[in-house]
Scaffold this motif. Structure first.
Motif, mmCIF file in Angstrom:
data_model
loop_
_atom_site.group_PDB
_atom_site.id
_atom_site.type_symbol
_atom_site.label_atom_id
_atom_site.label_comp_id
_atom_site.label_asym_id
_atom_site.label_seq_id
_atom_site.Cartn_x
_atom_site.Cartn_y
_atom_site.Cartn_z
ATOM 1 N N ALA A 11 1.105 -1.297 -0.074
ATOM 2 C CA ALA A 11 0.007 0.258 0.081
ATOM 3 C C ALA A 11 0.499 1.346 0.062
ATOM 4 N N LEU A 14 2.610 1.670 -3.635
ATOM 5 C CA LEU A 14 1.437 1.912 -4.534
ATOM 6 C C LEU A 14 1.218 3.286 -4.420
ATOM 7 N N THR A 15 0.738 4.038 -2.375
ATOM 8 C CA THR A 15 0.246 4.897 -2.781
ATOM 9 C C THR A 15 1.562 6.111 -3.417
ATOM 10 N N SER A 16 2.163 6.128 -2.634
ATOM 11 C CA SER A 16 3.356 6.681 -3.065
ATOM 12 C C SER A 16 3.843 7.017 -4.248
ATOM 13 N N SER A 18 2.026 6.935 -6.817
ATOM 14 C CA SER A 18 0.693 7.513 -7.458
ATOM 15 C C SER A 18 1.242 8.856 -7.792
ATOM 16 N N VAL A 47 -1.730 14.537 5.519
ATOM 17 C CA VAL A 47 -1.176 13.339 5.171
ATOM 18 C C VAL A 47 0.230 13.320 6.382
ATOM 19 N N TRP A 50 -1.195 12.112 8.655
ATOM 20 C CA TRP A 50 -1.075 10.349 8.865
ATOM 21 C C TRP A 50 0.912 10.101 9.361
ATOM 22 N N ALA A 65 5.929 5.894 3.619
ATOM 23 C CA ALA A 65 4.728 6.042 2.293
ATOM 24 C C ALA A 65 3.997 7.638 2.810
ATOM 25 N N ASN A 66 3.908 7.859 3.962
ATOM 26 C CA ASN A 66 3.430 9.911 4.432
ATOM 27 C C ASN A 66 4.668 10.229 3.966
ATOM 28 N N THR A 69 4.651 10.801 -0.432
ATOM 29 C CA THR A 69 3.913 11.533 -0.178
ATOM 30 C C THR A 69 3.814 12.919 -0.038
#
Length: 92
Positions: A11, A14-16, A18, A47, A50, A65-66, A69
């Motif tokens: 996760a 993928l989120t990063s 994107s 973010v 998070w 990830a955060n 992001t």
């Protein structure tokens, strides 16, 4: 590594990832006309929250990830804000 941690890493990746195309486009072209500044401000603040949450619970996938992001979101937000500020001042 257990399945839950692996899911967290997937996760996170993928989120990063994107955000990379959007950040690259904004950096390369400087064009931000389709981006909502209010939405990006709220998103960037979320973010950051998070990221802090992940630090408190010591969840590396959440932190990783955060952090990525947040970096990309800050770049997009900054370029967008500068563009809007410059166009607003050019009109005057």
């Amino acid at each position: 590594m257990d399945h839950i941690t692996l899911l967290g890493y997937v996760a996170a990746i993928l989120t990063s990832l994107s955000f990379i195309p959007q950040a690259w486009l904004v950096i390369r072209t400087g064009r931000t006309d389709g981006i909502s500044l209010l939405m990006y401000a709220a998103f960037t603040l979320g973010v950051a929250c998070w990221l802090i949450y992940g630090l408190f619970i010591q969840a590396f996938p959440v932190v990783a990830a955060n952090a990525v992001t947040l970096t990309l979101a800050v770049i997009i937000f900054t370029v967008t804000a500068r563009e809007r500020w410059a166009s607003r001042n050019a009109i005057r």
